[in-house]
Design a protein around this motif. Structure first.
Motif, PDB file in Angstrom:
ATOM      1  N   HIS A 204      -5.337   3.931   7.639  1.00 13.79           N
ATOM      2  CA  HIS A 204      -4.887   2.652   7.101  1.00 13.79           C
ATOM      3  C   HIS A 204      -4.279   1.769   8.194  1.00 13.79           C
ATOM      4  O   HIS A 204      -4.516   0.560   8.223  1.00 13.79           O
ATOM      5  CB  HIS A 204      -3.881   2.882   5.975  1.00 13.79           C
ATOM      6  CG  HIS A 204      -3.462   1.633   5.280  1.00 13.79           C
ATOM      7  ND1 HIS A 204      -2.222   1.057   5.468  1.00 13.79           N
ATOM      8  CD2 HIS A 204      -4.122   0.814   4.414  1.00 13.79           C
ATOM      9  CE1 HIS A 204      -2.133  -0.032   4.736  1.00 13.79           C
ATOM     10  NE2 HIS A 204      -3.264  -0.202   4.083  1.00 13.79           N
TER      11      HIS A 204
ATOM     12  N   GLU B 249      -5.946  -1.685   8.744  1.00 14.75           N
ATOM     13  CA  GLU B 249      -5.229  -2.798   8.125  1.00 14.75           C
ATOM     14  C   GLU B 249      -4.024  -3.293   8.924  1.00 14.75           C
ATOM     15  O   GLU B 249      -3.620  -4.445   8.783  1.00 14.75           O
ATOM     16  CB  GLU B 249      -4.776  -2.403   6.711  1.00 14.75           C
ATOM     17  CG  GLU B 249      -5.915  -1.952   5.798  1.00 14.75           C
ATOM     18  CD  GLU B 249      -6.903  -3.067   5.503  1.00 14.75           C
ATOM     19  OE1 GLU B 249      -6.510  -4.258   5.598  1.00 14.75           O
ATOM     20  OE2 GLU B 249      -8.066  -2.756   5.182  1.00 14.75           O
TER      21      GLU B 249
ATOM     22  N   TYR C 251       0.851  -1.181   0.000  1.00 17.91           N
ATOM     23  CA  TYR C 251       0.000   0.000   0.000  1.00 17.91           C
ATOM     24  C   TYR C 251       0.888   1.232   0.000  1.00 17.91           C
ATOM     25  O   TYR C 251       1.888   1.292   0.718  1.00 17.91           O
ATOM     26  CB  TYR C 251      -0.916   0.024   1.229  1.00 17.91           C
ATOM     27  CG  TYR C 251      -1.907   1.176   1.214  1.00 17.91           C
ATOM     28  CD1 TYR C 251      -3.072   1.088   0.461  1.00 17.91           C
ATOM     29  CD2 TYR C 251      -1.660   2.341   1.931  1.00 17.91           C
ATOM     30  CE1 TYR C 251      -3.979   2.140   0.423  1.00 17.91           C
ATOM     31  CE2 TYR C 251      -2.566   3.399   1.901  1.00 17.91           C
ATOM     32  CZ  TYR C 251      -3.721   3.295   1.146  1.00 17.91           C
ATOM     33  OH  TYR C 251      -4.608   4.331   1.106  1.00 17.91           O
TER      34      TYR C 251
END
Length: 407
Positions: A184, A188, A149
């Motif tokens: 994020h 995640e 990412y």
């Protein structure tokens, strides 16, 4: 039947220990261009709260002054010294142009991915080159490393972030980056991630030592608070333990406008971590290049020996016996000195080749053993070495190295 029950007991105990082990994850943050003396003079609630849990220390960036490892106190050079754990004479980034990085010196991201391909890497950055040039994402030279990412490149979006003369648009990008980083991480939980914030450095270049520079640090503290809250959320709701490292890439000249040289204020940086279990290196003589081996130690990354022998930094976590090796050759003798942090024996290796930096293998020869407590030694050497000689001190917990360079 008794044997089977005994085996079952061992298996259950092993599973219980395994279940108790938390997944270890790391976020490192670079806040650009904040001198240590400015940090000491400004109220920073988030940084202070993290330091209270772990610790904060002054450190150095720039290698050894006047020696082969002297490294410019320039932004991209500092980032890459952190990423690779070596100084510029090895990683070959000498300025912000990033002309020809030596990707044979791996970044912490590549070490993790090579060891654990399933683990997730992320970057949130106010400068695209961090991903594309320094880490070398997608390049053949990095074996086509890719982030799982990434959130960057907004400095190129002049429609969403118009470039104003006061460079306030960089602050807005830092806001965007840090907000997404927090989101994020909370959602995640990547295994290894990097957040980079630029605005504070821009304020230094534009205004020098000024209220604007102080304001840049205060703004960065709010942005750090976002990711710190996300980390705390992950630790509370998931079976995870996080290492947070926050640092700056360089100090500044006395007037605050510039950097790049080797003055004390330009070289003096700081390192913050939430972990309390630091060793003596952290408070005694921490350096920018110590961050990579420290992150590797926390994650349980066992670097291949030929790579570990090249690292210029040592871990400020875990066991440490020696650092700061120095060496010289004089009339058939190898003279050594080092900072001793422990007792025991260490092996001394020597090579007159420098193939590592060219994707090759160096020919190391075992010269002898030394007592770590002595902090110095003299060993006989039979061959006459010319040019570059690489010397490595191998301790029970790791390595420290020095190059003897013929002038």
């Amino acid at each position: 039947m008794k044997i089977n029950l005994l085996l079952l007991g061992f298996l259950l105990a092993g599973l219980q220990v395994f279940a108790q082990q938390k997944e270890k994850k790391v976020l490192f943050v670079i806040v650009d261009g904040i001198p240590a003396d400015v940090l000491d003079s400004v109220a920073t609630p988030a940084i202070d709260a993290i330091a209270k849990l772990g610790g904060i220390t002054t450190a150095s960036m720039g290698g050894d002054v006047g020696e082969y490892s002297q490294t410019p106190t320039i932004s991209a050079v500092g980032y890459n010294s952190l990423l690779t754990g070596v100084w510029a004479n090895k990683h070959n980034v000498w300025g912000n142009g990033i002309k020809a990085p030596n990707y044979n010196y791996w970044t912490i991201f590549r070490y993790m991915k090579e060891a654990y391909p399933h683990k997730k890497a992320a970057i949130y950055s106010t400068w695209l080159d961090n991903r594309t040039k320094l880490v070398g994402a997608g390049l053949a030279e990095t074996d086509n490393f890719v982030f799982d990412y990434y959130y960057d490149g907004f400095e190129l979006d002049t429609l969403r972030f118009p470039h104003d003369p006061g460079r306030e648009y960089i602050f807005h990008i830092d806001e965007e980056v840090s907000t997404e980083a927090a989101r994020h991480i909370k959602a995640e939980g990547p295994d290894l991630s990097w957040m980079y914030l630029e605005f504070s450095d821009d304020m230094g270049h534009k205004y020098g030592n000024s209220p604007q520079m102080v304001d840049g640090l205060k703004k960065a503290d709010v942005q750090i608070a976002r990711v710190w809250e996300a980390i705390q959320y992950r630790e509370q709701h998931f079976h995870e333990e996080w290492m947070l490292v926050v640092t700056t890439d360089h100090g500044r000249t006395m007037d605050g406008y510039g950097h790049g040289g080797q003055s004390e204020r330009e070289r003096k940086i700081w390192i913050l971590t939430n972990l309390p279990e630091t060793n003596a290196r952290f408070s005694a003589k921490a350096e920018m290049v110590d961050i990579l081996p420290s992150m590797a130690e926390f994650m349980g990354l066992h670097l291949p020996k030929r790579y570990a022998m090249e690292l210029d930094g040592v871990s400020f976590l875990g066991k440490l016996e020696a650092a700061d090796l120095k060496a010289s050759l004089q009339e058939g003798e190898l003279r050594l000195s080092w900072t001793s942090y422990g007792a025991g024996k260490a092996k001394v290796w020597m090579s007159s080749t420098d193939a590592f930096g060219k994707s090759g293998l160096d020919n190391y020869f075992l010269i002898g053993e030394v007592d770590l407590e002595d902090a110095e030694a003299v060993l006989p050497v039979q061959d006459v070495y010319t040019g570059l000689v690489k010397v490595v001190l191998e301790t029970p917990s790791g390595f420290t190295n020095y190059w003897i360079v013929k002038k």
